[in-house]
Structure formats: C-alpha cells, structure tokens
Design a protein around this motif. Structure first.
Motif, mmCIF file in Angstrom:
data_model
loop_
_atom_site.group_PDB
_atom_site.id
_atom_site.type_symbol
_atom_site.label_atom_id
_atom_site.label_comp_id
_atom_site.label_asym_id
_atom_site.label_seq_id
_atom_site.Cartn_x
_atom_site.Cartn_y
_atom_site.Cartn_z
ATOM 1 N N ILE A 124 0.401 -1.135 -0.054
ATOM 2 C CA ILE A 124 -0.103 0.257 0.689
ATOM 3 C C ILE A 124 0.962 1.540 -0.085
ATOM 4 N N ASP A 125 1.945 1.406 0.566
ATOM 5 C CA ASP A 125 2.660 2.515 0.062
ATOM 6 C C ASP A 125 3.244 2.587 -0.463
ATOM 7 N N VAL A 126 3.878 1.663 -1.075
ATOM 8 C CA VAL A 126 4.302 2.204 -2.595
ATOM 9 C C VAL A 126 3.825 2.371 -3.752
ATOM 10 N N LEU A 127 1.934 1.866 -3.533
ATOM 11 C CA LEU A 127 1.574 1.991 -4.676
ATOM 12 C C LEU A 127 0.629 4.093 -4.081
ATOM 13 N N ILE A 128 0.764 3.889 -2.758
ATOM 14 C CA ILE A 128 1.117 5.746 -2.785
ATOM 15 C C ILE A 128 1.000 6.753 -2.870
ATOM 16 N N TRP A 129 2.328 5.997 -3.331
ATOM 17 C CA TRP A 129 3.142 6.947 -3.066
ATOM 18 C C TRP A 129 4.402 7.294 -4.895
ATOM 19 N N GLY A 130 4.253 6.089 -4.592
ATOM 20 C CA GLY A 130 4.823 5.191 -6.868
ATOM 21 C C GLY A 130 4.021 5.882 -7.642
ATOM 22 N N VAL A 131 2.495 5.258 -7.512
ATOM 23 C CA VAL A 131 1.190 5.811 -8.668
ATOM 24 C C VAL A 131 1.443 7.142 -8.924
ATOM 25 N N PRO A 132 1.761 8.102 -7.577
ATOM 26 C CA PRO A 132 1.555 9.692 -8.037
ATOM 27 C C PRO A 132 2.970 10.160 -8.619
ATOM 28 N N VAL A 133 3.716 9.551 -7.818
ATOM 29 C CA VAL A 133 5.157 9.843 -8.531
ATOM 30 C C VAL A 133 5.346 9.627 -9.915
ATOM 31 N N ILE A 134 4.837 8.838 -10.118
ATOM 32 C CA ILE A 134 4.831 7.963 -12.877
ATOM 33 C C ILE A 134 4.001 9.402 -12.897
ATOM 34 N N VAL A 135 2.724 9.445 -12.181
ATOM 35 C CA VAL A 135 1.852 9.665 -12.999
ATOM 36 C C VAL A 135 2.278 11.210 -13.331
ATOM 37 N N VAL A 136 3.084 12.547 -11.889
ATOM 38 C CA VAL A 136 3.180 13.307 -12.473
ATOM 39 C C VAL A 136 4.366 13.530 -13.355
ATOM 40 N N GLY A 137 5.723 12.135 -13.353
ATOM 41 C CA GLY A 137 6.867 12.288 -13.968
ATOM 42 C C GLY A 137 6.205 12.463 -15.430
ATOM 43 N N VAL A 138 5.400 11.671 -15.864
ATOM 44 C CA VAL A 138 5.117 11.137 -17.330
ATOM 45 C C VAL A 138 4.495 12.748 -17.844
ATOM 46 N N LEU A 139 3.638 13.255 -16.598
ATOM 47 C CA LEU A 139 3.302 14.520 -17.111
ATOM 48 C C LEU A 139 4.074 15.534 -17.265
ATOM 49 N N SER A 140 5.123 16.025 -16.271
ATOM 50 C CA SER A 140 5.525 16.537 -16.484
ATOM 51 C C SER A 140 6.641 16.665 -17.934
ATOM 52 N N VAL A 141 7.074 15.956 -18.421
ATOM 53 C CA VAL A 141 7.589 15.535 -19.522
ATOM 54 C C VAL A 141 6.693 15.314 -21.048
ATOM 55 N N VAL A 142 5.733 14.876 -20.967
ATOM 56 C CA VAL A 142 4.514 15.078 -22.128
ATOM 57 C C VAL A 142 4.058 16.696 -22.150
ATOM 58 N N LEU A 143 4.083 17.577 -20.714
ATOM 59 C CA LEU A 143 4.042 18.950 -20.940
ATOM 60 C C LEU A 143 5.021 20.028 -21.881
ATOM 61 N N TRP A 144 6.324 19.525 -21.678
ATOM 62 C CA TRP A 144 7.326 20.300 -21.973
ATOM 63 C C TRP A 144 7.430 19.552 -23.091
ATOM 64 N N GLN A 145 7.377 18.501 -23.861
ATOM 65 C CA GLN A 145 7.134 18.276 -25.259
ATOM 66 C C GLN A 145 6.279 18.596 -26.063
ATOM 67 N N LYS A 146 4.774 19.442 -25.430
ATOM 68 C CA LYS A 146 3.437 19.810 -26.256
ATOM 69 C C LYS A 146 3.774 21.273 -25.942
ATOM 70 N N THR A 147 5.033 21.117 -24.692
ATOM 71 C CA THR A 147 5.252 23.628 -24.544
ATOM 72 C C THR A 147 5.858 23.400 -25.873
ATOM 73 N N ILE A 148 6.702 22.977 -26.005
ATOM 74 C CA ILE A 148 7.575 23.366 -27.348
ATOM 75 C C ILE A 148 6.978 23.211 -28.831
ATOM 76 N N ALA A 149 6.141 22.299 -29.016
ATOM 77 C CA ALA A 149 5.299 21.707 -30.293
ATOM 78 C C ALA A 149 4.270 22.849 -30.334
ATOM 79 N N LEU A 150 3.597 23.864 -29.245
ATOM 80 C CA LEU A 150 2.590 23.924 -29.451
ATOM 81 C C LEU A 150 2.904 25.395 -29.177
ATOM 82 N N ASP A 151 4.368 25.983 -29.551
ATOM 83 C CA ASP A 151 5.166 27.846 -28.929
ATOM 84 C C ASP A 151 4.330 28.009 -30.101
#
Length: 328
Positions: free
Chosen positions: A95-122
């Motif tokens: 439960i501890d891994v799920l509580i902390w691990g899943v949000p970290v992965i989601v935030v990491g993926v969103l950060s990378v995609v947001l960075w890519q979209k920011t450059i592509a849609l400048d």
C-alpha cells in the motif's frame, strides 16, 4: 432482509450512476456543438484537445481509485459490519508503494509530455506550409480589437477574416493596458502588452465562425471585448478584401479618436455611420496610415499626413487587382 436505509442508499447509487452515464452519452453525442477547442477548427486546437484528454486519463489513474474506494470503504467499515477490528495493524509495504509510487510516476509522465507539448505548440513557432503566411497586425484597444492586413492595406474591427488552409502570422500589441488575445477554436492564447510586440501563429482547417475574445481582466468593459473570426476560402477572402477597399471607411484622426475611447466596436460603427445603421458584422477601413501598428507599439507619432497620399495609390492598386482577377 434489507433495511429501508440500505434500500435508499442503493436507489440513490443507481440514480447517480444513471445520471453520469446519460451525461457522458449526451456530451459525446454532441461533440459537433461543443465550444472552443473541444470542437477544434484548426490543428493547434486539435492538439490541445488531445493533450487535455491525455491529462484527464493520467489524472484518472489517481482519482478513480479514490472515487471508487471511498464509497466502498464507507459501506464496508460503517454500514456492513463485516470489517475485522485490527488495532495493531500499522504498515503495508504494498500500500505504501502504491500511495507514493503511482502519483510520482503520473507526475513524471505529465511533466515530460507537458514539456514536449509546450515546445511543439509554441505560439512563436511558424507553421510549416507551402503557402505564404497571411500577415495580420492586431492592436488591442478598450474594449475592441483592430485587425490590420498590411499587405492588403486594409483593416477591420469586430471581425477577423482569415482564409482556410493558410498559415496566419499575427503580430500583436496593446494601445492601452495588458490584454489576452484568444480564439479558442483555433488554439493558443497570447498576452498583448503596451509598448511590447508578441507573436502568434495559427491556421484554420475548416470554414466557420469562431468566437474570439480578451480573457484578461483589465477593466469594467473587458467582457465586451469580443470579436468573430470568420474563416473562408481564399477566393472569398480576396472578395472580402476587394469589398473593404471599395466600401470601407478611412482610418483618419477622427476614427482613431473613436478607437482610443473606451467603447466597443459596435459603438464605433454607430459613430462612423451617418444614418442609424442596421446591425453590422464589423467595421471596415479601406485606408490605414502606413506604420500605424509600429507607431502604436513604439509610442511614436502616427503619420496622418501620408494617409491622403497613400489613399490614391491604394485605390489604384485595388482597381488593378480587381481587373486582374476578373481577366483570369
């Protein structure tokens, strides 16, 4: 035997589930009538809608378990009486891994995609096309937008006319306070500031009328600062330009004084017309001072003296363009 409270809870749950299903079906079935970038009129808005959908799906990884498990936990530990009492239970590695691990992965993926979209849609990035971009200079006033077509020598107020399938290169400034230029159905918004010049590149892929507006609160009349973006074929766009050259007003010192006042484009239309006009789609100017945009952006005097000299040249150019088009 089920108690009345249990029956009420189940009925309420079924009603809520049905309401969600009907709302989702209605929303999906009416996609053609959705406003803004949810019903995109160009590739920029289409990419933004896809990005929004991706963000919602990623966030649902965290939100859905909460929405599903919260009623279940309430029912199990409050109403069912089936949960076991374990006062010494204190830790679960999974439960501890799920509580902390899943949000970290989601935030990491969103950060990378947001960075890519920011450059592509400048918004400053030109749109690749084999067609020459249409240059449009945008000046924000209180509470209206002036659109100057420098290559065509005309300007409009209250309506922005664009050809489809042709990139549009906007150069923007403000004659007053900070504003935000936004056409949701076509994409990216951009801030417009006094004594500064910003850039925006858009393209429309279908014909239609799309609402544009200022979304920056900058005074009591900011909500009135709206305009219609009309996307048409290239031939129809050329026809509109010819009509403006022959029927438009002259943007002289008197008209400019109206633009500087705190009013809407409809107020300007009423002031420029001798007779009480019917509801007009826009205000058109067939003669615009050379360098008006740059004079406003740099706070320099406008060359009103050269307006009369350029008007004859503009009319000759307009007549020549019409004759050439008629002979083709």
């Amino acid at each position: 035997m089920n108690s009345p409270p249990s029956l009420y809870r189940r009925a309420a749950f079924r009603w809520l589930l049905s309401l969600v299903a009907v709302s989702a079906f209605t929303l999906l079935s009416g996609c053609d009538r959705l406003p803004g970038f949810l019903n995109p009129g160009g590739p920029i808005a289409h990419a933004q809608r896809e990005h929004l959908g991706f963000v919602i799906l990623m966030v649902m990884i965290v939100v859905l378990p909460v929405l599903v498990l919260t009623p279940w936990l309430v029912w199990r530990y409050r109403y069912s009486g089936q949960a076991s009492y374990r006062p010494r239970w204190s830790f679960s590695k999974l439960i501890d891994v799920l509580i902390w691990g899943v949000p970290v992965i989601v935030v990491g993926v969103l950060s990378v995609v947001l960075w890519q979209k920011t450059i592509a849609l400048d918004p400053y990035k030109p749109i690749e096309s084999d067609k020459t971009p249409l240059e449009v200079q945008v000046i924000g006033f209180d509470w209206k937008w002036l659109f100057i077509y420098p290559d065509q020598g005309v300007a409009t107020l209250g309506r922005l006319i664009l050809p489809t399938d042709r990139p549009v290169s906007f150069t923007l400034t403000s004659a007053t306070v900070m504003q935000t230029f936004f056409i949701p159905a076509l994409g990216s918004q951009i801030d417009v500031m006094n004594r500064m010049v910003t850039r925006l590149h858009l393209i429309a892929e279908r014909e239609g009328d799309f609402m544009g507006r200022n979304i920056q609160y900058n005074g009591e009349g900011f909500y009135k600062q709206q305009f219609t973006t009309q996307t048409v074929s290239q031939n129809r766009f050329d026809t509109y330009i010819d009509q403006i050259r022959t029927q438009g007003h002259t943007l002289d010192q008197g008209a400019y004084a109206l633009l500087k006042a705190q009013n809407t484009w409809k107020d300007v239309a009423n002031a420029l017309s001798d007779d009480p006009p019917p509801p007009a789609p826009m205000v058109a100017f067939s003669q615009v001072p050379d360098g008006l945009f740059h004079a406003i952006a740099r706070h320099q005097p406008v060359d009103w003296a050269g307006l009369a000299e350029s008007s004859d040249a503009a009319s000759n150019t307009s007549e020549r363009a019409i004759q050439e088009r008629n002979t083709q």
